[in-house]
Design a protein around this motif. Structure first.
Motif, PDB file in Angstrom:
ATOM      1  N   THR A  14       0.825  -1.212   0.000  1.00 53.72           N
ATOM      2  CA  THR A  14       0.000   0.000   0.000  1.00 53.72           C
ATOM      3  C   THR A  14       0.859   1.261   0.000  1.00 53.72           C
ATOM      4  O   THR A  14       0.488   2.263  -0.603  1.00 53.72           O
ATOM      5  N   ALA A  15       2.015   1.196   0.642  1.00 53.29           N
ATOM      6  CA  ALA A  15       2.926   2.344   0.615  1.00 53.29           C
ATOM      7  C   ALA A  15       3.457   2.569  -0.795  1.00 53.29           C
ATOM      8  O   ALA A  15       3.607   3.717  -1.235  1.00 53.29           O
ATOM      9  N   MET A  16       3.718   1.490  -1.515  1.00 57.72           N
ATOM     10  CA  MET A  16       4.204   1.628  -2.892  1.00 57.72           C
ATOM     11  C   MET A  16       3.115   2.188  -3.804  1.00 57.72           C
ATOM     12  O   MET A  16       3.394   2.981  -4.696  1.00 57.72           O
ATOM     13  N   LYS A  17       1.867   1.805  -3.566  1.00 59.88           N
ATOM     14  CA  LYS A  17       0.754   2.379  -4.336  1.00 59.88           C
ATOM     15  C   LYS A  17       0.628   3.868  -4.038  1.00 59.88           C
ATOM     16  O   LYS A  17       0.393   4.673  -4.938  1.00 59.88           O
ATOM     17  N   ALA A  18       0.783   4.228  -2.770  1.00 63.11           N
ATOM     18  CA  ALA A  18       0.738   5.641  -2.397  1.00 63.11           C
ATOM     19  C   ALA A  18       1.863   6.404  -3.080  1.00 63.11           C
ATOM     20  O   ALA A  18       1.660   7.516  -3.583  1.00 63.11           O
ATOM     21  N   LEU A  19       3.044   5.806  -3.129  1.00 68.19           N
ATOM     22  CA  LEU A  19       4.189   6.429  -3.795  1.00 68.19           C
ATOM     23  C   LEU A  19       3.886   6.670  -5.272  1.00 68.19           C
ATOM     24  O   LEU A  19       4.203   7.738  -5.808  1.00 68.19           O
ATOM     25  N   GLU A  20       3.269   5.707  -5.916  1.00 65.26           N
ATOM     26  CA  GLU A  20       2.937   5.857  -7.341  1.00 65.26           C
ATOM     27  C   GLU A  20       1.978   7.018  -7.569  1.00 65.26           C
ATOM     28  O   GLU A  20       2.137   7.786  -8.522  1.00 65.26           O
ATOM     29  N   HIS A  21       1.012   7.198  -6.687  1.00 62.61           N
ATOM     30  CA  HIS A  21       0.101   8.345  -6.797  1.00 62.61           C
ATOM     31  C   HIS A  21       0.838   9.658  -6.532  1.00 62.61           C
ATOM     32  O   HIS A  21       0.588  10.663  -7.204  1.00 62.61           O
ATOM     33  N   ALA A  22       1.750   9.635  -5.577  1.00 67.00           N
ATOM     34  CA  ALA A  22       2.524  10.834  -5.267  1.00 67.00           C
ATOM     35  C   ALA A  22       3.391  11.251  -6.451  1.00 67.00           C
ATOM     36  O   ALA A  22       3.543  12.445  -6.728  1.00 67.00           O
ATOM     37  N   VAL A  23       3.946  10.279  -7.163  1.00 67.11           N
ATOM     38  CA  VAL A  23       4.759  10.588  -8.349  1.00 67.11           C
ATOM     39  C   VAL A  23       3.896  11.291  -9.396  1.00 67.11           C
ATOM     40  O   VAL A  23       4.327  12.271 -10.011  1.00 67.11           O
ATOM     41  N   LYS A  24       2.679  10.814  -9.591  1.00 67.31           N
ATOM     42  CA  LYS A  24       1.779  11.461 -10.549  1.00 67.31           C
ATOM     43  C   LYS A  24       1.510  12.912 -10.142  1.00 67.31           C
ATOM     44  O   LYS A  24       1.518  13.815 -10.987  1.00 67.31           O
ATOM     45  N   LEU A  25       1.295  13.147  -8.853  1.00 65.28           N
ATOM     46  CA  LEU A  25       1.068  14.506  -8.368  1.00 65.28           C
ATOM     47  C   LEU A  25       2.316  15.364  -8.536  1.00 65.28           C
ATOM     48  O   LEU A  25       2.231  16.541  -8.870  1.00 65.28           O
ATOM     49  N   GLN A  26       3.480  14.760  -8.293  1.00 66.79           N
ATOM     50  CA  GLN A  26       4.718  15.515  -8.445  1.00 66.79           C
ATOM     51  C   GLN A  26       4.910  15.966  -9.885  1.00 66.79           C
ATOM     52  O   GLN A  26       5.338  17.088 -10.142  1.00 66.79           O
ATOM     53  N   LYS A  27       4.576  15.098 -10.818  1.00 65.36           N
ATOM     54  CA  LYS A  27       4.718  15.447 -12.234  1.00 65.36           C
ATOM     55  C   LYS A  27       3.804  16.609 -12.603  1.00 65.36           C
ATOM     56  O   LYS A  27       4.156  17.444 -13.449  1.00 65.36           O
ATOM     57  N   LEU A  28       2.636  16.689 -11.971  1.00 65.51           N
ATOM     58  CA  LEU A  28       1.700  17.783 -12.249  1.00 65.51           C
ATOM     59  C   LEU A  28       2.122  19.096 -11.605  1.00 65.51           C
ATOM     60  O   LEU A  28       1.826  20.166 -12.125  1.00 65.51           O
ATOM     61  N   THR A  29       2.780  19.012 -10.463  1.00 65.76           N
ATOM     62  CA  THR A  29       3.065  20.213  -9.674  1.00 65.76           C
ATOM     63  C   THR A  29       4.529  20.607  -9.623  1.00 65.76           C
ATOM     64  O   THR A  29       4.854  21.687  -9.146  1.00 65.76           O
ATOM     65  N   ASP A  30       5.436  19.710 -10.041  1.00 69.49           N
ATOM     66  CA  ASP A  30       6.877  19.924  -9.943  1.00 69.49           C
ATOM     67  C   ASP A  30       7.320  20.131  -8.495  1.00 69.49           C
ATOM     68  O   ASP A  30       8.268  20.844  -8.201  1.00 69.49           O
ATOM     69  N   ALA A  31       6.601  19.497  -7.568  1.00 68.22           N
ATOM     70  CA  ALA A  31       6.927  19.616  -6.142  1.00 68.22           C
ATOM     71  C   ALA A  31       8.152  18.770  -5.804  1.00 68.22           C
ATOM     72  O   ALA A  31       8.487  17.813  -6.503  1.00 68.22           O
ATOM     73  N   GLU A  32       8.800  19.115  -4.723  1.00 69.16           N
ATOM     74  CA  GLU A  32       9.858  18.279  -4.174  1.00 69.16           C
ATOM     75  C   GLU A  32       9.189  17.120  -3.444  1.00 69.16           C
ATOM     76  O   GLU A  32       8.180  17.310  -2.767  1.00 69.16           O
ATOM     77  N   MET A  33       9.729  15.910  -3.591  1.00 66.13           N
ATOM     78  CA  MET A  33       9.167  14.748  -2.919  1.00 66.13           C
ATOM     79  C   MET A  33      10.120  14.280  -1.836  1.00 66.13           C
ATOM     80  O   MET A  33      11.304  14.062  -2.094  1.00 66.13           O
ATOM     81  N   LEU A  34       9.596  14.144  -0.637  1.00 62.58           N
ATOM     82  CA  LEU A  34      10.378  13.662   0.489  1.00 62.58           C
ATOM     83  C   LEU A  34       9.810  12.323   0.928  1.00 62.58           C
ATOM     84  O   LEU A  34       8.607  12.215   1.195  1.00 62.58           O
ATOM     85  N   LEU A  35      10.645  11.305   0.958  1.00 67.55           N
ATOM     86  CA  LEU A  35      10.240   9.972   1.380  1.00 67.55           C
ATOM     87  C   LEU A  35      10.692   9.775   2.820  1.00 67.55           C
ATOM     88  O   LEU A  35      11.828  10.105   3.165  1.00 67.55           O
ATOM     89  N   LEU A  36       9.810   9.239   3.650  1.00 64.37           N
ATOM     90  CA  LEU A  36      10.136   9.041   5.057  1.00 64.37           C
ATOM     91  C   LEU A  36       9.755   7.634   5.486  1.00 64.37           C
ATOM     92  O   LEU A  36       8.626   7.204   5.288  1.00 64.37           O
ATOM     93  N   CYS A  37      10.717   6.934   6.079  1.00 62.63           N
ATOM     94  CA  CYS A  37      10.460   5.636   6.698  1.00 62.63           C
ATOM     95  C   CYS A  37      10.732   5.795   8.193  1.00 62.63           C
ATOM     96  O   CYS A  37      11.800   6.269   8.589  1.00 62.63           O
ATOM     97  N   VAL A  38       9.753   5.415   8.992  1.00 60.34           N
ATOM     98  CA  VAL A  38       9.870   5.533  10.446  1.00 60.34           C
ATOM     99  C   VAL A  38       9.972   4.134  11.045  1.00 60.34           C
ATOM    100  O   VAL A  38       9.159   3.273  10.752  1.00 60.34           O
ATOM    101  N   TYR A  39      10.978   3.943  11.869  1.00 58.52           N
ATOM    102  CA  TYR A  39      11.102   2.671  12.584  1.00 58.52           C
ATOM    103  C   TYR A  39      10.813   2.925  14.056  1.00 58.52           C
ATOM    104  O   TYR A  39      11.029   4.017  14.563  1.00 58.52           O
ATOM    105  N   LYS A  40      10.269   1.907  14.713  1.00 61.81           N
ATOM    106  CA  LYS A  40       9.919   2.043  16.128  1.00 61.81           C
ATOM    107  C   LYS A  40      11.185   2.022  16.960  1.00 61.81           C
ATOM    108  O   LYS A  40      11.962   1.082  16.921  1.00 61.81           O
ATOM    109  N   HIS A  41      11.380   3.084  17.689  1.00 62.90           N
ATOM    110  CA  HIS A  41      12.556   3.249  18.534  1.00 62.90           C
ATOM    111  C   HIS A  41      12.499   2.288  19.726  1.00 62.90           C
ATOM    112  O   HIS A  41      11.448   2.084  20.314  1.00 62.90           O
ATOM    113  N   HIS A  42      13.627   1.692  20.061  1.00 61.55           N
ATOM    114  CA  HIS A  42      13.712   0.822  21.233  1.00 61.55           C
ATOM    115  C   HIS A  42      14.380   1.571  22.374  1.00 61.55           C
ATOM    116  O   HIS A  42      15.275   2.378  22.168  1.00 61.55           O
ATOM    117  N   SER A  43      13.951   1.282  23.578  1.00 59.71           N
ATOM    118  CA  SER A  43      14.542   1.919  24.754  1.00 59.71           C
ATOM    119  C   SER A  43      15.970   1.421  24.953  1.00 59.71           C
ATOM    120  O   SER A  43      16.370   0.398  24.395  1.00 59.71           O
TER     121      SER A  43
END
Length: 146
Positions: A14-43
């Protein structure tokens, strides 16, 4: 319209599908795209493992951070293969929904794009995963959930 688009990636389909939609939006707007992966921090307690570690064995945060970097790099490659330009990748530790929102605020993001469910989803349960629900409920900018 959009100058900065944040795409939350976790390696899920689902994240890859979201990325594909974001690429389409980027092409329309010429926006900068920032990709973020969050991992759960351990104590520190969890990271200590309270036993001797064999040489070369990293603490959980280091392993998770490295894997998150791989997820971002793969997403960046995929975005490039779809024609995306101006793509940067980031890795953060912490609670995913809070980290995504804080990152979006810090970077003055105009749009957050993420999948309905990530890698820890129960597809037969809620219509939306808890992370996408929390981000949509608390973000200061528009959120596109794919």
């Amino acid at each position: 319209m959009f100058n900065k688009i944040l795409v939350a990636v976790d390696g899920s389909s689902t994240a890859m599908k979201a990325l594909e939609h974001a690429v389409k939006l980027q092409k329309l707007t010429d926006a900068e795209m920032l990709l973020l992966c969050v991992y759960k921090h351990h104590s520190l307690f969890e990271a200590s493992l309270s036993i001797d570690r064999p040489p070369g064995m990293d603490i959980p945060d280091k392993m998770l951070s490295d894997f998150a970097r791989e997820v971002v790099d793969h997403a960046k490659e995929h975005a490039g293969s779809l024609g995306a330009t101006k793509v940067r990748g980031f890795v953060k530790g912490g609670r995913p929904s809070r980290a995504i929102i804080d990152f979006a605020n810090d970077k003055e993001i105009d749009l957050i794009v993420l999948g309905t469910h990530g890698t820890n989803s129960d597809r037969d349960g809620l219509l939306m995963g808890s992370v996408s629900h929390r981000v949509a409920s608390n973000a200061k900018c528009p959120v596109l959930i794919v």
